[in-house]
Design an enzyme around this catalytic site. Structure first.
Site, PDB file in Angstrom:
ATOM      1  N   TYR A   1      21.724  85.797  43.063  1.00 45.99           N
ATOM      2  CA  TYR A   1      20.320  86.157  43.417  1.00 45.99           C
ATOM      3  C   TYR A   1      19.158  85.491  42.790  1.00 45.99           C
ATOM      4  O   TYR A   1      18.448  84.906  43.576  1.00 45.99           O
ATOM      5  CB  TYR A   1      20.248  87.553  43.075  1.00 45.99           C
ATOM      6  CG  TYR A   1      19.145  88.113  43.601  1.00 45.99           C
ATOM      7  CD1 TYR A   1      18.488  88.345  44.771  1.00 45.99           C
ATOM      8  CD2 TYR A   1      18.137  88.706  42.370  1.00 45.99           C
ATOM      9  CE1 TYR A   1      17.427  88.688  45.239  1.00 45.99           C
ATOM     10  CE2 TYR A   1      17.037  89.007  42.875  1.00 45.99           C
ATOM     11  CZ  TYR A   1      16.412  89.361  44.222  1.00 45.99           C
ATOM     12  OH  TYR A   1      15.367  89.775  44.429  1.00 45.99           O
TER      13      TYR A   1
ATOM     14  N   GLY B   1      11.568  90.125  56.937  1.00 48.89           N
ATOM     15  CA  GLY B   1      11.936  91.462  55.912  1.00 48.89           C
ATOM     16  C   GLY B   1      10.853  92.339  56.303  1.00 48.89           C
ATOM     17  O   GLY B   1      10.317  93.071  55.091  1.00 48.89           O
TER      18      GLY B   1
ATOM     19  N   GLY C   1      10.835  98.763  52.916  1.00 46.31           N
ATOM     20  CA  GLY C   1      10.087  98.713  51.777  1.00 46.31           C
ATOM     21  C   GLY C   1       8.702  98.081  51.758  1.00 46.31           C
ATOM     22  O   GLY C   1       8.006  98.379  52.658  1.00 46.31           O
ATOM     23  N   ILE C   2       8.653  97.234  50.784  1.00 45.78           N
ATOM     24  CA  ILE C   2       7.242  96.493  50.641  1.00 45.78           C
ATOM     25  C   ILE C   2       6.854  95.762  51.935  1.00 45.78           C
ATOM     26  O   ILE C   2       5.683  95.630  52.281  1.00 45.78           O
ATOM     27  CB  ILE C   2       7.195  95.868  49.403  1.00 45.78           C
ATOM     28  CG1 ILE C   2       8.089  94.514  49.196  1.00 45.78           C
ATOM     29  CG2 ILE C   2       7.333  96.641  48.140  1.00 45.78           C
ATOM     30  CD1 ILE C   2       7.913  93.701  48.207  1.00 45.78           C
ATOM     31  N   GLY C   3       8.000  95.079  52.504  1.00 44.68           N
ATOM     32  CA  GLY C   3       7.696  94.410  53.726  1.00 44.68           C
ATOM     33  C   GLY C   3       7.168  95.171  54.862  1.00 44.68           C
ATOM     34  O   GLY C   3       6.182  94.605  55.374  1.00 44.68           O
TER      35      GLY C   3
END
Length: 322
Positions: free
Chosen positions: A198, A44, A48-50
């Site tokens: 989720y 991932g 984004g944050i990845g």
């Protein structure tokens, strides 16, 4: 009895402005930022944050093994990061976490090419709004958020242990959103519920982290769960209708990606967490695990479900962590 339920409190927080910069009280010590010779397997890492975390780790000299499904997109991300940071390296390995065959093949390639793994970051995640069953007969949220990273960890674990000191970081969410989990209902649910699917899949990964940390005691390998907080990401990109409109407000209130990326990197490399294992870190604080993750009988149910589900892909001599 509290005035607000955990679910209400979490929902309200989505509409409150969050931290805009990383917390300076938890800054990574300078001496921890030299990652030359360190190999970090990361899922991932193209969004984004990845992506932010991969860029930070690369700037510190790490050798990143980036697992991604979309080859074209991943190559563009890698080229962009390499242009800005020449200290480390990034090597792409194609892996579709929704396919256990793909996960196993990817793990085999990693084991054949890398003699050590210093850190494994299971960051990839998805929040599907419609029920989609994979070719392995797993609901997609469960496949990508739990079964895929669980299998990847199991297959790489011996190499990680041989590389000690090493760390495993499992990204999660605010699991207090649900009071309990019913493993008998996971695959048999008639009416698909996005929130439950989720959060339940993430909670199951937390349960695995607790058991994994216990099993790894004394090995020099730590395993922790990280909820990065309310961060701008693509997890809400599947929402539709009125929920889609609300997601724009939540996106504005959320912390920028650098805040979440910093939290991942801290847990992956900072000496602040040298002796921390089996923990649940929410944003910048250690917090108790969800009550379900603290129950041995619930974790046993999760293990039994997982053993049955992943038996096709584990080596015949592999004993799944219990």
């Amino acid at each position: 009895m509290p005035l607000l339920s955990d679910k209400t409190r979490i929902l309200l927080k989505l509409f409150v402005p969050q931290r805009r910069t990383p917390n300076p009280q938890h800054a990574i010590p300078k001496g921890d930022k030299n990652l030359q010779g360190k190999t970090i397997v990361f899922t991932g890492g193209t969004d984004g944050i990845g992506r932010g975390a991969v860029e930070m780790l690369c700037s510190m000299g790490a050798n990143i093994v980036l697992l991604a499904r979309n080859k074209t997109k991943a190559e563009a991300v890698i080229e962009s990061i390499k242009t800005a940071h020449t200290q480390g390296s990034i090597n792409l390995k194609i892996c579709n976490l929704a396919s256990m065959d793909s996960v196993k093949a990817c793990a085999e390639r990693i084991l054949s090419e890398y003699p050590k793994i210093d850190v494994l970051v299971n960051n990839a995640g998805i929040n599907m709004t419609k029920s989609v069953i994979t070719n392995d007969n797993f609901e997609t949220n469960w496949a990508i958020n739990y079964f895929g990273p669980r299998l990847l960890t199991e297959l790489l674990l011996d190499r990680i242990k041989a590389s000690a000191p090493a760390r495993i970081v499992n990204l999660t969410t605010n699991t207090e959103f649900i009071p309990e989990i019913d493993f008998d209902d996971i695959q048999a649910r008639v009416n698909f519920d996005t929130d439950e699917s989720y959060v339940e899949s993430k909670l199951s990964m937390n349960m695995f982290t607790v058991d994994l940390a216990k099993q790894l005691q004394g090995s020099g390998v730590t395993a922790n769960s990280l909820c990065p907080g309310h961060i701008r990401s693509n997890l809400l990109s599947h929402l539709e209708g009125a929920e889609k409109v609300m997601s724009y407000v939540m996106h504005y209130m959320a912390s920028p990606t650098i805040v979440g990326a910093d939290r991942i990197v801290r847990l992956a490399i900072s000496s602040e967490f040298d002796d921390v294992t089996g923990a649940y870190i929410c944003e910048d604080k250690l917090k108790p695990h969800h009550q379900e993750a603290q129950k041995p009988e619930k974790r046993t149910q999760a293990q039994q479900m997982t053993t049955k589900a992943l038996s096709r892909w584990l080596p015949t001599n592999e004993t799944i962590i219990e």
